[in-house]
Design an enzyme around this catalytic site. Structure first.
Site, short mmCIF file in Angstrom:
data_model
loop_
_atom_site.label_atom_id
_atom_site.label_comp_id
_atom_site.label_asym_id
_atom_site.label_seq_id
_atom_site.Cartn_x
_atom_site.Cartn_y
_atom_site.Cartn_z
N GLU A 189 0.81 -1.21 0.00
CA GLU A 189 0.00 0.00 0.00
C GLU A 189 0.85 1.27 0.00
OE1 GLU A 189 -2.56 1.43 -0.58
OE2 GLU A 189 -4.06 -0.13 -0.79
N HIS A 190 0.17 2.40 -0.10
CA HIS A 190 0.83 3.69 -0.36
C HIS A 190 1.83 4.08 0.72
CE1 HIS A 190 -1.55 5.92 2.68
NE2 HIS A 190 -2.56 5.14 2.31
#
Length: 221
Positions: free
Chosen positions: A139-140
Site C-alpha cells: 500500500e501507499h
C-alpha cells in the site's frame, strides 16, 4: 528486435521470472546456474554454465542484461555481488509483469522483479533486487529495503517500513505504520501488529517473536 536477457538461477522461481520475460517480449538467452551442467534443458532454453560465463557475456551472448531468479535472499545477495565482481558492466533491469500494477508515482530499484497481479501503490519506494511475488499488495507510502522477498498474497499496509533482506511469508499481513527490522522473517499467514526488530522470526495472529538473532538460511533456492 527483442532485448536479450540472461536469467540467473534455474529454480521454479527463475522459471516464473522467465515466463514474465516472455510476456514482456524479451529474448531469453538461457539460464546461469552453478547447480546444473551446461546444456541441461530448462523450459525451452538451456543452462549456459555457472556465474563465470558472465565474464564475456556481451561477446558470447550479445547482452549484458541479467535478471536475478534466485529466491533465497542471502543467496541472491551473494550471487549479485559475485556477478558484479566477475563483470562490473552487467546490467540488472527492473522487471514488472504486464499483469501487475505499479503506480507511476512509485519507485522500484535495480534488479527488482514484480510478478503477476502484484500491486504497488502510490509513493511506495521498493529497493533493489526485491521479489514482489504473485498477488502481493504494497500500500501507499511504504518503504521496502533491498533484497526483500514478499511472498504470494502478502498484504503490506500503508506507511510501513521494511528493512533490508526481510522475508514476508505467503498471505502474511503487516498493518499500517509498522516497521520490520533487517533480515527478519514473517511466517505465512502472520499478522504483524507491532514493530519488529532486526533478525527475528515472527509467526502467528497476532505475530509474536519466536526466535531472536535469527538467520534466514535457504527458505528456498
Amino acid at each position: 528486435m527483442a532485448d536479450k536477457v540472461i536469467v540467473l538461477g534455474s529454480s521454479g522461481h527463475a522459471r516464473s521470472v522467465a515466463c514474465v520475460l516472455e510476456d514482456l517480449n524479451y529474448e531469453v538467452v538461457g539460464f546461469v546456474d552453478s547447480f546444473r551442467p551446461p546444456g541441461e534443458p530448462v523450459l525451452r532454453y538451456k543452462t549456459l554454465g555457472d556465474e563465470h560465463v558472465m565474464r564475456d557475456c556481451q561477446r558470447r551472448y550479445g547482452t549484458r542484461s541479467v535478471v536475478v531468479g534466485v529466491g533465497d535472499i542471502l543467496s541472491r545477495k551473494r550471487v549479485v555481488q559475485l556477478i558484479r565482481e566477475i563483470n562490473p558492466d552487467v546490467v540488472f533491469p527492473t522487471i514488472v509483469s504486464p499483469h501487475a500494477k505499479v503506480s507511476h508515482y512509485a519507485s522500484l530499484g535495480e534488479g527488482t522483479v514484480v510478478l503477476s497481479h502484484a500491486l504497488v501503490n502510490v509513493e511506495c519506494l521498493v529497493g533493489c533486487f526485491c521479489v514482489l511475488n504473485s498477488a502481493s499488495l504494497i500500500e501507499h507510502n511504504t518503504r521496502i529495503g533491498d533484497y526483500c522477498s514478499i511472498s504470494p498474497g502478502a498484504n503490506i499496509g500503508a506507511n510501513v517500513s521494511v528493512g533490508e533482506g526481510v522475508f514476508i511469508g505467503s498471505s502474511a499481513t503487516l498493518i499500517q505504520r509498522r516497521s520490520v527490522g533487517a533480515y527478519s522473517v514473517i511466517g505465512a499467514g502472520a499478522v504483524v501488529t507491532q514493530d519488529l526488530p532486526d533478525h527475528v522470526l515472527a509467526v502467528g495472529v497476532p505475530a509474536v517473536v519466536k526466535r531472536e538473532n535469527y538467520v534466514n538460511v535457504n527458505i528456498f533456492r
